[in-house]
Structure formats: C-alpha cells, structure tokens
Design an enzyme around this catalytic site. Structure first.
Site, mmCIF file in Angstrom:
data_model
loop_
_atom_site.group_PDB
_atom_site.id
_atom_site.type_symbol
_atom_site.label_atom_id
_atom_site.label_comp_id
_atom_site.label_asym_id
_atom_site.label_seq_id
_atom_site.Cartn_x
_atom_site.Cartn_y
_atom_site.Cartn_z
ATOM 1 N N GLY A 95 10.925 21.991 -16.906
ATOM 2 C CA GLY A 95 10.138 20.749 -16.889
ATOM 3 C C GLY A 95 10.274 19.959 -15.592
ATOM 4 N N LYS A 135 13.144 19.851 -12.276
ATOM 5 C CA LYS A 135 12.800 20.251 -10.906
ATOM 6 C C LYS A 135 12.906 19.098 -9.898
ATOM 7 C CE LYS A 135 7.799 19.872 -10.586
ATOM 8 N NZ LYS A 135 6.558 20.424 -11.005
ATOM 9 N N ARG A 147 11.173 28.463 -22.617
ATOM 10 C CA ARG A 147 10.491 29.169 -23.701
ATOM 11 C C ARG A 147 10.022 30.568 -23.274
ATOM 12 N NH1 ARG A 147 8.248 27.584 -28.580
ATOM 13 N NH2 ARG A 147 9.263 25.571 -28.669
ATOM 14 N N ASP A 202 20.884 5.935 -18.306
ATOM 15 C CA ASP A 202 19.957 4.935 -17.779
ATOM 16 C C ASP A 202 20.122 5.069 -16.274
ATOM 17 O OD1 ASP A 202 18.963 2.598 -16.548
ATOM 18 O OD2 ASP A 202 19.017 1.565 -18.464
ATOM 19 N N HIS A 203 19.144 5.686 -15.601
ATOM 20 C CA HIS A 203 19.405 6.090 -14.221
ATOM 21 C C HIS A 203 19.633 4.897 -13.284
ATOM 22 C CE1 HIS A 203 15.067 5.484 -13.643
ATOM 23 N NE2 HIS A 203 15.294 5.475 -12.339
ATOM 24 N N HIS A 233 16.515 -0.670 -18.202
ATOM 25 C CA HIS A 233 16.938 -0.900 -16.818
ATOM 26 C C HIS A 233 17.210 -2.387 -16.511
ATOM 27 C CE1 HIS A 233 15.742 3.160 -16.531
ATOM 28 N NE2 HIS A 233 14.472 2.995 -16.215
ATOM 29 N N LYS A 265 6.759 -1.840 -3.622
ATOM 30 C CA LYS A 265 7.911 -1.344 -4.394
ATOM 31 C C LYS A 265 9.118 -2.141 -3.929
ATOM 32 C CE LYS A 265 10.700 2.891 -4.905
ATOM 33 N NZ LYS A 265 10.772 3.113 -6.331
HETATM 34 C C1 BG6 Z 1 11.652 5.172 -15.585
HETATM 35 C C2 BG6 Z 1 10.360 4.692 -16.196
HETATM 36 O O1 BG6 Z 1 12.704 5.000 -16.488
HETATM 37 O O2 BG6 Z 1 11.931 4.431 -14.406
HETATM 38 C C3 BG6 Z 1 9.218 4.818 -15.184
HETATM 39 O O3 BG6 Z 1 10.066 5.491 -17.334
HETATM 40 C C4 BG6 Z 1 9.576 4.089 -13.906
HETATM 41 O O4 BG6 Z 1 8.021 4.282 -15.729
HETATM 42 C C5 BG6 Z 1 10.938 4.562 -13.396
HETATM 43 O O5 BG6 Z 1 8.566 4.368 -12.955
HETATM 44 C C6 BG6 Z 1 11.378 3.739 -12.215
HETATM 45 O O6 BG6 Z 1 12.510 4.327 -11.650
HETATM 46 P P1 BG6 Z 1 12.804 4.178 -10.081
HETATM 47 O O7 BG6 Z 1 14.139 4.824 -9.910
HETATM 48 O O8 BG6 Z 1 11.683 4.870 -9.370
HETATM 49 O O9 BG6 Z 1 12.822 2.723 -9.815
#
Ligand code: BG6
Length: 493
Positions: free
Chosen positions: A19, A23, A50, A184-185, A247, A352
C-alpha cells in the site's frame, strides 16, 4: 529517546506492505534507519501482500519508490545491504490458514536469523481490517508473548468515543496495552519533541508558563493540499476527526502538560491524560460560540487555480464535510485558568505552515508611553514545519541617537544545527523497535480526546452548514475564524 536500550534482533511484519503508506513512509524510514546503523543487528522485514510475487520483484518495487520518497539518496552499497532483509510473503488477511502459514514462517525465521521471537507487527491497512487481523493473530497465537511481540496501528482509532472504546476492547483481547503502539505521526516530528526539551530542560521559561504570564496560546496546522485522492475517507472524516482529535490535541498536551517527574512513558502519558481531562467540555448550545467549521470553495493556491471541495472527485455536490476547523479551548486547572487555547487547521490554505504561538501578557505599565511608543506583545513562536525553529519576539532599542523601540527576534534554527533531520516515521519506528511507548497513544488518551470532541462532533453532524463553501482555497479560512479570536481582543498570528 531510549538511546541506551539495545535493539533486539526482530522480524518486522508489515500487513498491507503493497500500500501507499508502506511505500511512502515505512520502507523509506527503515532504509534511513539502516543507513544510520539504527536497525537491529539481525532483522527481517516480512512484507505481506494479497497477490503472488517474488522477493526480487517486490524489492525492485521498493527500490523504485525509495528513489522518490527516501530523504537520502539510494546508493548501490546501502541498497545491496538493505534489500537482503526484505522478504515478500503472500497472505490473505481474512483466511485463518494464511495466519497458520505466517506462524510457520516466523518460527522458521527465528531459527535461521536468530530473531528469538521478537516481532513487530505493523498494521498498514484500512481500519475495517483491524478486527479481522487481531482476531486471527489471537486465534493462531502469533503474538502471544507480551515481552516480545508488539503491534503498531495507525489512526483513525475509531470515529467517536464509543467506537474507540470498542476498538480498544477488541485489541485488548489479543494484546496487552504495553504491546500496542498507536501512531500519531505528529509526536515523531522533531520540533514537536523539542517542546519537551525546551520546556523542561530550561529554567527560564517554566516560571512564566502559566495563566499569570501567558495571554493566549495558538496552534495552527495549515495545509496547502486538499483532499487529493482520499475523498472516500475524508467525506466520512472531516478535519475535526482527521486532525484536531489527534494531532492538534497532542500538540496542545505537549504545550500545556505539567512537568513529568521523569521520562518514563507512563509518566508522560499520564500528564497528557490530565490535560485532556482538564479541557472544558463545550455544551451543545455553546458549540457555535467556541468552534468554527469551514469548507473550501474554489480559489488560488500559490498562483494555481484550484477547484472547491465539492467539485473534487468523489465528494458529494452538497457535502457537509468540514475541511477547516478553529476551536477555542479552556483548561480548567490551576496553571491555565482563563487562558484561551486557540487551535485551527485547514486544507487548501494560503500556505503550508504548522506553528505554535505563545503570547505573553502585556506589561502592566508602558514606560515608553510618553514618547507614544507602542510595545508589541512578547511572543514565543515554535515553527513545526516546514520551517523548524523557535523564535522569541521582544522589544529592543533601534540603533541610533534617539530612544526608539522596535520588535526583534531571537531565533534557534533547527536546520542550522542539523539540516538532515529524521522523518517522524524514522523516530517512531525506532522507538517501537526499542520498546519505548512514550511517543505513542495509550487507550485512555484516545478515548479522552474523543470525549473532548463529542459535543462538537454531534452538533455538526446534526446540522448542515448552509454557508459552505465559506472560504476560498488559498486563504486563511472563513471569516468566522477571525471573529472567534477577535471577540477576546486577540488575532491569529
Ligand atoms: C494525516 C491526515 O494524519 O496528517 C492528513 O490524515 C493530513 O489529512 C496529514 O494531510 C498531515 O500530516 P503532515 O505531516 O503532512 O503535516
């Protein structure tokens, strides 16, 4: 964080390895950790998919994608070393037999590669498969050793409090809480982690870090991108669930939590839960007063004409999904009484930019008022991305013969220290390999965060916003979002 813990030889099993996330994020993160010498001495990445495939084919596919998504160049030497650790395994998520075969495969790996039963399962799959996978994992006892088996899962962790509790119950049937790493990245981002260092590694800020000295706190996560190819997901989710519940609330916790006694994961996670519990719940009749929703219409981002949300492929022409949210929160605790915490996030915004602004209270008396000099508020700005810096704004004398003041900035620039910052996923995957849960969400954190959202979510679901679309792509969101902060004499920074 756990610099001194030794990385145990481990087999990493990726469900959904063909997925998008795998990648774009997972393989690039493992590759960069490998280059940094931060992967365990013995490791395998078992990629599950799969379709029938060979190791060689799959490795070629990963290499091509690394060339686009890795932050470091792919060199022949590093790739030759790394690729040998990747193995492809055909697997059907919904067939018990597939899990029995996987079990055999993993046992075989332990014998051949000395991975000693240490396993890290990564569920890089759609949320509706979590229950099927965890059920099969439980039935086939693949991850039955709480000391050696870990599972990483991605958000969404439910779509409201009730479903989050359900998901947590389900996971708890197959795993102990200490085995579950909920990602939660944002918590892996360098500048977000730096908040801890900044607040608790210095003596000069903490005495000021409270309602007596801080006027307001703002947290903005603005994105230029729109819904892209994710309309099916986003239509059901919206910005409140997609960004604020996780976030932005996590950043709010880092900014406002009490000093932890130590860096123990349970200690830090307890302090964050305290914050979430202290957030004043918004009653249904006050939702409009404290929260603003928006949806982008057509406009221009960076000089490029953009269509509105309702014109995006897969979006309903009368969609009520919000792509922008601004909320004013209050924390009912000793430290933050009556200090507004403004949070906002939106898609297709002007630029951004994710940042935190701590605005200090004005001086009780302006010594310079006789010469009609206005004093700008002292601010601390923590830029999360794309800039990564911390700026302290204060007043200083303009050089010259007269006593004139001007606002200046003192800047700590992360890039100047190190222009090669790890990606959030590198940090988080390393922490999971080390077995440190600090940067991951515990079940009660997730549930409490949903509880904070509850009334807003329910009110917005029940009522259609007739003003949608109410902001132009390429702007800073709807006018009401300005009104939200201006009511109290504040301004978005
Ligand atoms: C994700 C959301 O958790 O975070 C996305 O599902 C969002 O919609 C993204 O674009 C934003 O992450 P970053 O690291 O690009 O700020």
């Amino acid at each position: 964080m756990s610099e001194h813990t030794i990385l145990q030889p481990t087999t990493i099993v990726i469900f959904g390895a063909t997925g998008d996330l795998a990648k774009r994020k997972l393989f690039p993160a493992f590759y960069n950790l490998y280059i940094d010498g931060r992967m365990p001495k013995g490791f395998n990445i078992l990629a599950l998919g799969r379709a029938e495939n060979t190791d060689e084919n799959f490795r070629n596919h990963i290499k091509e994608n690394l060339e686009s998504f890795s932050r470091r160049k792919v060199t022949l030497e590093d790739w030759a070393g790394f690729q040998a650790h990747i193995k492809y395994f055909q697997h059907q998520l919904d067939e018990e037999n597939s899990y029995k075969n996987l079990y055999q495969k993993l046992e075989g790996f332990d014998k051949v590669y000395g991975t000693r039963g240490n396993r890290l399962f990564y569920l890089s799959i759609a949320p509706n498969f979590v229950s099927v996978i965890s059920g099969h994992i439980k039935n086939t006892s693949i991850a039955s050793n709480p000391k050696k088996d870990r599972i990483i899962i991605e958000k969404p962790f439910g779509h409201d409090k009730a479903s989050a509790i359900e998901l947590n119950d389900l996971l708890s049937q197959a795993f102990e809480e200490e085995q579950i790493y909920r990602i939660d990245h944002y918590l892996g981002k360098e500048t977000v982690q730096n908040i801890l260092a900044f607040r608790f590694g210095n003596s000069i800020f903490e005495p000021l870090w409270n309602h007596r000295h801080i006027e307001s706190v703002q947290i903005t996560v603005a994105e230029e991108v729109g819904v892209e190819t994710r309309a099916a997901f986003y239509e059901q989710t919206g910005a409140l669930r997609d960004m604020i519940q996780n976030h932005l609330l996590q950043i709010l916790c880092m900014v406002s939590m009490e000093p932890p006694v130590s860096l123990e994961s349970s200690e830090i996670r307890d302090r964050k839960v305290d914050v979430l519990k202290s957030i004043r719940r918004i009653s249904p009749d006050k939702v409009d007063h404290y929260a603003v929703r928006g949806q982008y219409g057509k406009g221009t981002v960076n000089g490029v004409p953009e269509k509105g949300y309702r014109q995006e492929e897969g979006v309903a022409p009368d969609s009520n999904t919000e792509t922008f949210v601004a909320i004013k929160f209050y924390l009912d605790n000793e430290r933050w009484q009556n200090t507004p915490f403004y949070v906002r996030t939106g898609k297709k915004m002007k630029e951004k930019h994710s940042y935190i602004t701590i605005q200090f209270k004005p001086l009780p008396h302006n010594t310079f008022s006789e010469s009609s000099q206005l004093l700008s508020a002292n601010r601390l700005i923590i830029n999360i991305q794309p800039q990564m810096d911390i700026r302290l704004q204060f007043m200083a004398k303009k050089p010259g013969l007269s006593l004139e003041l001007k606002p200046v900035e003192m800047i700590f620039d992360n890039f100047a220290c190190q222009n090669d910052t790890p990606e959030a996923y590198e940090t988080l995957l390393l922490e999971a390999l080390l077995g440190d849960l600090t940067l991951f969400m515990r079940s009660d954190q997730v549930e409490e965060a949903w509880d904070v959202m509850k009334t807003i979510q329910e009110t917005w679901e029940k009522t259609k916003d007739s003003s949608f679309p109410n902001y132009e792509a390429g702007s800073w969101g709807p006018e009401d979002s300005n009104a939200l902060v201006e009511r109290q004499g504040h301004k978005w920074v």
